[in-house]
Scaffold this active site. Structure first.
Site, PDB file in Angstrom:
ATOM      1  N   LYS A  23       0.879  -1.175   0.000  1.00  0.00           N
ATOM      2  CA  LYS A  23       0.000   0.000   0.000  1.00  0.00           C
ATOM      3  C   LYS A  23       0.909   1.215   0.000  1.00  0.00           C
ATOM      4  O   LYS A  23       1.443   1.611   1.047  1.00  0.00           O
ATOM      5  CB  LYS A  23      -0.900  -0.022   1.248  1.00  0.00           C
ATOM      6  CG  LYS A  23      -2.257   0.651   1.062  1.00  0.00           C
ATOM      7  CD  LYS A  23      -2.172   2.125   0.719  1.00  0.00           C
ATOM      8  CE  LYS A  23      -1.885   2.961   1.948  1.00  0.00           C
ATOM      9  NZ  LYS A  23      -1.718   4.414   1.579  1.00  0.00           N
ATOM     10  N   GLU A  50       9.176   1.186  11.491  1.00  0.00           N
ATOM     11  CA  GLU A  50      10.234   2.203  11.522  1.00  0.00           C
ATOM     12  C   GLU A  50       9.553   3.558  11.557  1.00  0.00           C
ATOM     13  O   GLU A  50       8.857   3.938  10.616  1.00  0.00           O
ATOM     14  CB  GLU A  50      11.144   2.043  10.304  1.00  0.00           C
ATOM     15  CG  GLU A  50      12.475   2.742  10.490  1.00  0.00           C
ATOM     16  CD  GLU A  50      12.505   4.119   9.886  1.00  0.00           C
ATOM     17  OE1 GLU A  50      12.001   5.078  10.530  1.00  0.00           O
ATOM     18  OE2 GLU A  50      13.024   4.238   8.763  1.00  0.00           O
ATOM     19  N   CYS A  78      13.947   9.974   7.519  1.00  0.00           N
ATOM     20  CA  CYS A  78      13.837   9.519   8.905  1.00  0.00           C
ATOM     21  C   CYS A  78      15.181   9.609   9.617  1.00  0.00           C
ATOM     22  O   CYS A  78      15.238   9.849  10.809  1.00  0.00           O
ATOM     23  CB  CYS A  78      13.283   8.107   8.965  1.00  0.00           C
ATOM     24  SG  CYS A  78      14.172   6.955   7.915  1.00  0.00           S
ATOM     25  N   GLU A 104      10.070  15.738  15.369  1.00  0.00           N
ATOM     26  CA  GLU A 104      10.541  15.486  14.004  1.00  0.00           C
ATOM     27  C   GLU A 104       9.861  16.492  13.074  1.00  0.00           C
ATOM     28  O   GLU A 104       8.634  16.479  12.915  1.00  0.00           O
ATOM     29  CB  GLU A 104      10.170  14.049  13.603  1.00  0.00           C
ATOM     30  CG  GLU A 104      10.662  13.677  12.222  1.00  0.00           C
ATOM     31  CD  GLU A 104      10.328  12.229  11.859  1.00  0.00           C
ATOM     32  OE1 GLU A 104       9.142  11.856  11.856  1.00  0.00           O
ATOM     33  OE2 GLU A 104      11.266  11.469  11.555  1.00  0.00           O
TER      34      GLU A 104
END
Ligand code: NAI
Ligand code: MG
Length: 489
Positions: free
Chosen positions: A186, A261, A295, A393
């Site tokens: 997906k 993750e 990331c 983040e």
């Protein structure tokens, strides 16, 4: 330089706009579609199918059928051969894939081409490993033989993000295939195109129908249906913590293993004996590569007080030279992927501007650009370690610099967040660097370099940054189940 308008038109005629299920292009059962946008001009690139539970069901059933059938019977070396053929086919088609990626997510062509090369390497690594995943013999005693067989877990779900759309597909699908699993992907709704083209390439090189399937659509519809489908036996996800928690809760209901993750707020710690030029140079790539939508970006800089001013000066001078523009024009920084991401990054810029932090560069849109989700490379200095800028983040081209006096202080700031993906240490004192590597709470530690790694080296987070490891042989073991067989003689 390639004329992107020409390529754009050529591609537009054959942009994939349907799901890829059981080796065929399929419309959504309910006919629904959504638009994918070129973030560099906010224009619609094309219509893509908006899948839901019924499309997911068709894809998972196809993956399950072939997993129990032809795919299971294929020798591991033959699986490897197919994966290697896929790498060759992708390499030959690299420019088309790179352009599709650039149009869909905005990243500079040079980065997209680098991503495609990385995917080829990922495929080749896993191709070579397919027939090397060995079980063990277990010493139970004189009258018993006991051994383990490694078996594919079955159908695997891959819910991937938009920052490396093709790279993230390959990172988990390649080892799943090497292990003998089948896959339903997906892609992120912001970036569906290359995953579809990848699945089509699998068919072209001879993978059996149903081994790789792609259902496009939204997370709450297609993504949630996929991870909760009872025939899915393993889940791999990369993305936000919030969505990771939902997926893990879903996995718990079905008692399925999940590899997650979930990003980071990765400290680069620069000691007073560091090679400053090297640290500042690496910081440019670490903070601004892929416009900061990485990331493992160096998303906070902890610099010894004696070097901070010199470091910021070098970083800001280097960053000021970076060009911002459309990915097809091959600038250093493309736009952010979406309006949503643009808004999120701007909320951090606003927060930084209204705080005591010193804005040393950027802080908004580059002046010469009209449409598109562009953000200029930005450097904030003297950031309060307790502020949102320093703790969350951002996922944009925003460098956040703080200073420290003692190593203990640096360690406390570094370990003071929920995140634990990557940390970097710059020091000429190997003992100090390794002591830090030991004490830092992160899945990966890089010393005197940034973005150290490759498909061979395992990666992943601890704490809120996730569960499990990808890449390397651990990446393949995610898709293998141990069966123990005991024989009484
Ligand atoms: P997200 O985590 O919501 O989306 C990632 C993927 O998960 C997409 O394919 C999405 O459709 C799917 N998804 C969303 N909700 C789902 C659900 N309930 N069930 C199953 N699948 C679902 O991330 P989003 O909203 O695109 O970005 C938000 C923030 O996440 C970013 O600003 C960034 O901070 C972080 N992020 C981290 C990434 C990383 O590499 N670790 C990659 C992308 C985003
Ligand atoms: Mg798009």
């Amino acid at each position: 330089m390639t004329d992107h308008r020409h390529f754009n038109a050529e591609l537009a005629g054959r942009l994939p706009d349907r799901h890829f299920i059981d080796g065929a292009w399929e419309k959504s059962a309910n006919g629904a579609t959504f638009e994918t946008i070129d973030p560099s001009d906010e224009e619609v690139l094309g219509e893509v199918s908006r899948g839901d539970a019924s499309d997911v069901d068709a894809a998972v059933r196809a993956a399950d059928r072939v997993q129990r059938g032809a795919w299971r019977r294929l020798a591991p070396a033959e699986r490897g051969r197919l994966i290697a053929k896929l790498a060759d086919a992708l390499e030959a088609d690299a420019e088309r894939f790179a352009l599709m990626e650039t149009l869909d997510v905005g990243k500079p062509i040079k980065e997209s081409l680098g991503d495609v090369r990385g995917v080829c390497a990922t495929l080749r690594y896993n191709a070579g490993a397919a027939d090397k995943m060995e079980g063990a013999t277990i010493p139970l005693g004189f009258d018993t033989i006991d051994f383990t067989m490694l078996e594919p877990v079955g159908v695997t779900a891959h819910v991937v993000p938009w920052n490396y759309p093709l790279g993230m597909v390959a990172r988990s699908v390649a080892p799943a295939l090497a292990a003998g699993c089948t896959a339903v992907v997906k892609p992120a709704e912001q970036s569906p195109l290359t995953a579809l083209a990848f699945a089509e390439l699998c068919r072209k090189v001879g993978f059996p129908d149903g081994v790789v399937n792609v259902v496009t659509g939204y997370g709450e519809e297609a993504g949630a249906a996929l991870v909760s489908h009872p025939l899915v036996r393993g889940i791999t996800f990369t993305g936000s913590i919030e969505t990771g928690r939902k997926i893990y809760a879903n996995a718990a209901q079905g008692l399925k293993p999940a590899v997650l993750e979930l990003g980071g707020k990765n400290p680069m710690i620069v000691f007073d004996d560091a090679d400053l030029d090297r640290a500042a140079f690496d910081a440019l790539d670490g903070a601004f590569g892929n416009s900061g939508q990485v990331c493992s970006s160096s998303s906070r800089f902890l610099v010894h007080r004696s070097l901070r001013e010199a470091f910021v000066e070098k970083l800001a001078t280097g960053a000021a030279k970076l060009t911002v523009g459309r990915g097809v024009d091959n600038c250093d920084l493309g736009p952010l992927v979406s309006e949503e991401q643009y808004g999120k990054v701007f909320s951090y810029l606003d927060q930084g501007r209204s705080s005591d932090a010193r804005l040393r560069l950027g802080g908004g849109r580059p002046k010469d650009l009209g449409k598109g989700y562009f953000v200029a490379p930005t450097v904030f200095d003297g950031v309060d370690p307790g502020s949102r800028l320093a703790r969350e983040e951002i996922f944009g081209p925003v460098a956040v610099v703080m200073d420290f006096e003692t190593p203990e202080e640096a360690l406390a700031i570094a370990n003071g967040l929920g995140y634990g993906l990557v940390a970097g240490v710059y020091s000429q004192d190997i003992s100090r660097a390794l002591s830090f590597a030991r004490d830092i709470e992160a899945g990966s530690v890089w010393i005197n370099g940034w973005f150290i790694g490759g498909v061979q080296a395992p990666t992943g987070g601890i704490k809120d940054s996730g569960i499990g490891r990808e890449r390397g042989l651990p990446g393949i073991r995610n898709y293998l189940s141990i069966k123990n067989i005991g024989i009484r003689l």
